[in-house]
Each structure stands twice: as structure tokens, then as C-alpha cells.
Scaffold this active site. Structure first.
Site, short mmCIF file in Angstrom:
data_model
loop_
_atom_site.label_atom_id
_atom_site.label_comp_id
_atom_site.label_asym_id
_atom_site.label_seq_id
_atom_site.Cartn_x
_atom_site.Cartn_y
_atom_site.Cartn_z
N LEU A 1 0.84 -1.26 0.06
CA LEU A 1 0.04 0.13 0.02
C LEU A 1 0.74 1.21 0.09
CD1 LEU A 1 -2.79 -1.15 2.79
CD2 LEU A 1 -2.61 -1.57 0.35
N ALA B 1 -0.11 4.37 -1.82
CA ALA B 1 -0.79 5.34 -2.40
C ALA B 1 -0.88 6.82 -1.65
CB ALA B 1 -2.04 5.15 -2.94
N ARG C 1 2.17 13.87 7.12
CA ARG C 1 3.08 14.27 8.49
C ARG C 1 4.60 14.46 8.14
NH1 ARG C 1 0.38 9.62 11.75
NH2 ARG C 1 0.02 8.89 9.54
N GLN D 1 -4.64 3.89 -7.39
CA GLN D 1 -5.83 4.26 -6.36
C GLN D 1 -6.10 5.73 -6.49
OE1 GLN D 1 -5.21 4.29 -2.23
NE2 GLN D 1 -7.31 4.06 -1.78
N GLY E 1 -8.43 5.18 1.98
CA GLY E 1 -8.15 4.45 2.99
C GLY E 1 -7.47 3.30 2.73
N ASN F 1 -1.01 -2.65 15.88
CA ASN F 1 -1.22 -3.40 14.55
C ASN F 1 -0.01 -2.87 13.79
OD1 ASN F 1 -1.75 -4.34 12.00
ND2 ASN F 1 -3.17 -2.28 11.76
N ASN G 1 6.19 7.87 9.78
CA ASN G 1 5.29 8.88 9.55
C ASN G 1 5.90 10.29 9.53
OD1 ASN G 1 3.01 7.18 9.10
ND2 ASN G 1 3.07 6.88 11.37
N ALA H 1 48.94 20.75 -15.18
CA ALA H 1 47.80 21.51 -14.35
C ALA H 1 47.20 22.40 -15.20
CB ALA H 1 48.68 22.18 -13.11
C1 UD1 Z 1 -1.75 1.98 9.53
C2 UD1 Z 1 -2.94 1.43 10.41
C3 UD1 Z 1 -2.58 1.19 11.72
C4 UD1 Z 1 -1.35 0.66 12.16
C5 UD1 Z 1 -0.11 1.48 11.16
C6 UD1 Z 1 1.15 0.79 11.32
C7 UD1 Z 1 -4.78 1.26 8.92
C8 UD1 Z 1 -6.29 1.88 8.75
N1 UD1 Z 1 -4.22 1.70 10.11
O1 UD1 Z 1 -1.90 3.49 10.10
O2 UD1 Z 1 -3.53 0.45 12.23
O3 UD1 Z 1 -0.76 0.88 13.36
O4 UD1 Z 1 -0.45 1.56 9.93
O5 UD1 Z 1 2.37 1.54 10.59
O6 UD1 Z 1 -4.49 0.53 8.15
N2 UD1 Z 1 -2.32 4.06 1.99
C9 UD1 Z 1 -2.82 3.85 0.47
N3 UD1 Z 1 -4.06 4.48 0.25
C10 UD1 Z 1 -4.86 5.03 1.18
C11 UD1 Z 1 -4.23 5.25 2.33
C12 UD1 Z 1 -3.12 4.78 2.74
O7 UD1 Z 1 -2.27 3.20 -0.14
O8 UD1 Z 1 -6.00 5.48 0.84
C13 UD1 Z 1 -1.08 3.47 2.51
C14 UD1 Z 1 -0.05 4.62 2.60
O9 UD1 Z 1 0.69 5.17 1.46
C15 UD1 Z 1 0.70 3.73 3.53
C16 UD1 Z 1 0.13 2.89 4.12
O10 UD1 Z 1 -1.28 2.78 3.26
O11 UD1 Z 1 1.89 3.37 3.08
C17 UD1 Z 1 -0.56 2.99 5.56
O12 UD1 Z 1 -1.14 4.23 5.65
P1 UD1 Z 1 -0.93 5.29 6.73
O13 UD1 Z 1 -1.96 6.44 6.45
O14 UD1 Z 1 0.54 5.58 6.90
O15 UD1 Z 1 -1.64 4.47 8.05
P2 UD1 Z 1 -1.47 4.76 9.56
O16 UD1 Z 1 -2.02 5.90 10.07
O17 UD1 Z 1 0.15 4.76 9.57
CA CA Z 2 1.79 4.82 8.66
#
Ligand code: UD1
Ligand code: CA
Length: 458
Positions: free
Chosen positions: A11, A13, A18, A75, A80, A174, A232, A385
Site C-alpha cells: 500500500l 498511495a 506528516r 488508487q 483508506g 497493529n 510517519n 595542471a
Molecule cells: C496504519 C494502520 C494502523 C497501524 C499502522 C502501522 C490502517 C487504517 N491503520 O496506520 O492500524 O498501526 O498503519 O504503521 O490501516 N495508503 C494507501 N491508500 C490510502 C491510504 C493509505 O495506499 O488510501 C497507504 C499509505 O501510503 C501507507 C499505508 O497505506 O503506505 C498506511 O497508511 P497510513 O496512512 O500511513 O496509515 P497509518 O495511519 O500509519
Molecule cells: Ca503509517
């Protein structure tokens, strides 16, 4: 060995707000390689196919990772992590894989061992297996909920976590690493809703949905928290980079690389350094570089995509990119070797010399203040040189060919295209626009005249 029937979905996208950067988060680097690079390496060690969900800055991500582009899934709106998996699902299904590993693109320190354990648990019958860890300060991570029997019942994101409703905070979070049975999860994946504070479709809600549907849900609690969790913020990135740096340098020391001021030596994950090489910090050696046995890298050097062959020496304050130092050659201090710089056996590049697409033949020397661009210098030649190859006419680049054992006097401009013959000599201060034949002396400068009495009065 990767498992045949396991596909990985990374994942990647999200924007990474932050990080306060315009760059997509997964392109932020540790030791010169993007976060996505590390995650993809770990995923490919375990899964036979890798899909990457991209969205924010997708074109940039594609440009920097052409090798992954075939498995890209777009995406368009980031709704999410659960939505990201839904978008990739059609391809997961088409792949025929029985298991789907899900990784967050922002967790670069994940190791294949972590993933293997998850895949093994899924293969033993878990429909949803995920990795958790316990943190003294669980901050913004998703909280793992367990029932009185200790079995997991769900994951609640930090924003939605409420101790009065969800019970005391145990600090178990998680990591974002899941291994899913594709057949079992398909039944619940599209039932995700966005009924949470962020209004997003969370992959984490699969856990509660799975438990409610009597799926076999298994949470593996592991130590090694910091390595498993996502990055993050700039602080988290700096800390992860530093831990990775220390671990790579530690491994090199253990294999027999000599390292001085080890705490300031930076070596990227793709770099190969042989036992018996010697490094002095601070220095940075990145990307596809290699340093062979007996080769030395001095302090304050930056080496990228370059090859230091056995017994070559890079003195202090050099900058190398796409260069080669052959056995016995020496560069620096203060040399700049750009792509295509090839310093051959026992050749020497001294201070304030820049080379680009240029070969310095065996035993040849360019010891001071020169620019050698689009040039080949024959064996044993001496570049005085201040010699400059004038390779660019404002539109095109041209080549300069200097024969073996030629001698170029100081402060010479060689206006390319031009050839200096073997054993030829060029007088100091010349502007050479025509070829100089083998063994000839080429001089191109105004004659000196001395005017009597025209000096100072006293
Ligand atoms: C996520 C988990 C959280 C966990 C943490 C660990 C969820 C809802 N939460 O939170 O439980 O403790 O990771 O690091 O999964 N992304 C997409 N598409 C989207 C949203 C996000 O591809 O629409 C990708 C982001 O680029 C990232 C990853 O998913 O690489 C995680 O997303 P992020 O927003 O960092 O989730 P956290 O809030 O860190
Ligand atoms: Ca994250």
C-alpha cells in the site's frame, strides 16, 4: 525462496502529510534508497508477485521504480487502506494466489523473516493473520483489541480508540502487516464501511468483520516493534535510517571490513564491500557501489554507483558518481569523478580534477586542476595542471583523444574534437584547435616579447 501461490500488495498511495514534503512518502529515502525499495525487496523474497497500490505522485513513483511498474495499481482517490486493497483485489483474484500478503509502503525495516512467519501462519489455516507488537507509548498506531479469553476481536485506530468503550490500552498495536486467505477474505473485503472519525475504509476493520463471520483470525505478537512499524515523520525517518546504518556497518565490521570512525560511515543496502577494504568516516557509499579488498575510501568522500577495484585508493574529500577506480589507481584529495569516469590501472587523478565520460589510461596522470570531459587519455600520458578539454560548443559535445605517453603542458585548452598523438607534446598555455601528430610538439600561443624599459620606473 518466494512462495508460488502468494501475492504481495504494497500500500503506497498515501501522501504522507506528516512528512511535510511534496514528495510521495514512499519515495523518501534511507541510505539513498526509497522506503518502497526496501518494502519491495522484502515482499519479493516471500511472494512470487508484487502489486503496488500507487496514487499520490504515481508518475514519480513509476519513474523511480520502473522495475515495479508492471505491478502498479492506481488508487485515484485515497479513501483508506481497506479501499486500497479493494482496488487491487481484481488483480489479486486474477493471479490465482491462495494467499495475499499486505504491507505498508512506509515500513522499510520489515524483514523477510517477519513475512515468512505470517505466511506460514496463514498456510496453517489462519484466514487473517497479522503481526502486532507492544509499545510503551502506542501513540497514533491502531490498537489491538482482545477478548477475556485473549483472542483478538478487532483493531481500533488511535483516533477512534476510547478506553471506556474498548477497555484499557494494553499498548499492543497493529504493525500493518497482514497475510490473508484470498478465498476467505473476499467474503468480507467489500463489506468495509467508512463509519469512523476519518471517514476512510480501513483494512484494520477486516479483523472484526472476520471474527464476526467466524473466520480464523490470528494475531502474532512479536518483539522488534521499531522495525515493524511505519515511518510517519521526519524524526521517525531519521531514527530508522540511523538504526539501519548502524546495522549495515556492524555487519561489515563482522565480515572483516576495516572501518575507522564507524559511527559516521554511511553505506547503502545495495553496496558490496569486501573484507579487507578500509573506510574512514565520515563518508557515504551509496546505490550500486562496490569497494574491493585492499581498496581505501578516505574521510569526507561521497561515492555513488561507483566501483573501487582491489588496491585502489580514494583520498579525502572526493565526490564519485558512476566512476571506476581500477587496481592501484589513486584519486584525490578533492577529485570529482562524474558518470563514465574510468581511472585505469595505476593512473592518478589529483586535486581539483573533474572527469566525466573520460578514460585515464594505465599509469596516466592528471594531478592538478583539470577538466577531462568526453575524453580518452592513453597509457602513461601526463596532463598538466590547468588542462581543460573544451568538449561543449554550446549545442553538442565533442571528443578529445590523447595518445599514449603524450605530455600536455599546463594551462592548455584542448578544443574538441581534437586528437593529440602518441608521444606528442603540447606547449604550456596553448589553445589547441587542430590535431597534433604523433611525436610532434604542438604550440599555440602568442610569442613572448620583452619591451626594454617598459617595466616599473624604480
Ligand atoms: C496504519 C494502520 C494502523 C497501524 C499502522 C502501522 C490502517 C487504517 N491503520 O496506520 O492500524 O498501526 O498503519 O504503521 O490501516 N495508503 C494507501 N491508500 C490510502 C491510504 C493509505 O495506499 O488510501 C497507504 C499509505 O501510503 C501507507 C499505508 O497505506 O503506505 C498506511 O497508511 P497510513 O496512512 O500511513 O496509515 P497509518 O495511519 O500509519
Ligand atoms: Ca503509517
Amino acid at each position: 525462496m518466494p512462495y508460488d501461490n502468494t501475492i504481495a500488495v504494497i500500500l503506497a498511495a498515501g501522501k504522507g502529510t506528516r512528512m511535510h514534503s511534496d514528495k510521495p512518502k514512499v519515495l523518501q529515502t534511507l541510505l539513498g534508497e526509497s522506503m518502497l525499495f526496501y518494502v519491495a525487496v522484502a515482499a519479493s523474497a516471500v511472494a512470487s508477485r508484487v502489486l503496488t497500490v500507487v496514487g499520490h505522485g504515481a508518475e514519480l513513483v513509476r519513474k523511480e521504480h520502473p522495475g515495479l511498474a508492471e505491478g502498479f495499481v492506481l488508487q485515484t482517490e485515497q479513501k483508506g487502506t481497506g479501499h486500497a486493497l479493494q482496488v487491487a483485489w481484481e488483480q489479486v483474484r486474477q493471479s490465482g494466489a491462495t494467499h495475499c500478503l499486505v504491507l505498508n509502503g512506509d515500513a522499510p525495516l520489515v524483514k523477510p523473516e517477519h513475512l515468512e512467519e505470517l505466511v506460514a501462519t496463514a498456510r496453517e489455516g489462519a484466514d487473517i493473520a497479522f503481526l502486532t507488537t507492544v509499545l510503551p507509548d502506542p501513540g497514533a498506531f491502531g490498537r489491538v483489541l482482545r477478548g477475556s479469553d485473549g483472542n483478538v476481536t478487532g483493531i481500533i485506530e488511535a483516533k477512534d480508540f476510547d478506553p471506556t468503550q474498548h477497555g484499557e490500552d494494553t499498548g499492543e498495536v497493529n504493525t500493518g502487516l497482514f497475510c490473508l486467505s484470498t478465498a476467505a477474505v473476499e467474503a468480507v473485503l467489500f463489506s468495509l464501511t467508512s463509519a469512523n472519525r476519518a471517514g476512510e475504509y480501513y483494512i484494520t476493520d477486516l479483523v472484526e468483520l472476520g471474527v464476526n463471520e467466524d473466520l480464523n483470525v490470528h494475531a502474532l505478537k512479536r518483539d522488534g516493534a521499531l522495525d515493524l512499524l511505519g515511518i510517519n515523520s521526519p524524526q521517525e525517518l531519521a531514527q530508522a535510517e540511523d538504526r539501519l546504518r548502524a546495522s549495515i556497518v556492524g555487519d561489515l565490521l563482522a565480515t572483516g571490513v576495516l572501518i575507522h570512525q564507524a559511527e559516521s560511515v554511511v553505506v547503502g543496502p545495495r553496496v558490496a564491500i569486501e573484507p579487507g577494504a578500509e573506510l574512514t568516516g565520515p563518508c557515504r557509499i551509496l546505490k550500486a557501489s562496490s569497494v574491493a579488498r585492499g581498496a581505501k575510501v578516505g574521510a569526507f568522500c561521497s561515492v555513488t554507483d561507483s566501483r573501487l577495484e582491489p588496491g585502489s585508493e580514494l583520498c579525502e574529500f572526493c565526490h564519485l558518481e558512476g566512476a571506476r577506480l581500477a587496481p592501484g589507481s589513486v584519486a584525490g584529495p578533492y577529485a570529482r569523478l562524474r558518470p563514465g569516469a574510468d581511472v585505469q590501472e595505476n593512473a592518478r587523478v589529483g586535486n581539483f580534477v573533474e572527469m566525466k565520460q573520460a578514460t585515464l589510461g594505465p599509469g596516466a596522470k592528471a594531478s592538478h586542476l583539470s577538466y577531462l570531459g568526453d575524453a580518452s587519455v592513453g597509457a602513461g600520458a601526463n596532463i598538466g595542471a590547468g588542462t581543460i578539454t573544451c568538449n561543449y560548443d554550446g549545442t553538442n559535445k565533442h571528443h578529445t583523444d590523447i595518445g599514449a605517453h603524450a605530455f600536455i603542458g599546463s594551462n592548455t585548452a584542448l578544443v574538441a574534437p581534437v586528437r593529440i598523438g602518441e608521444n606528442a607534446v603540447v606547449g604550456a598555455g596553448s589553445v589547441i584547435t587542430k590535431d597534433v601528430p604523433d611525436r610532434a610538439l604542438g604550440v599555440a600561443r602568442a610569442r613572448q616579447s620583452n619591451l626594454e624599459g617598459r617595466g616599473k620606473k624604480s
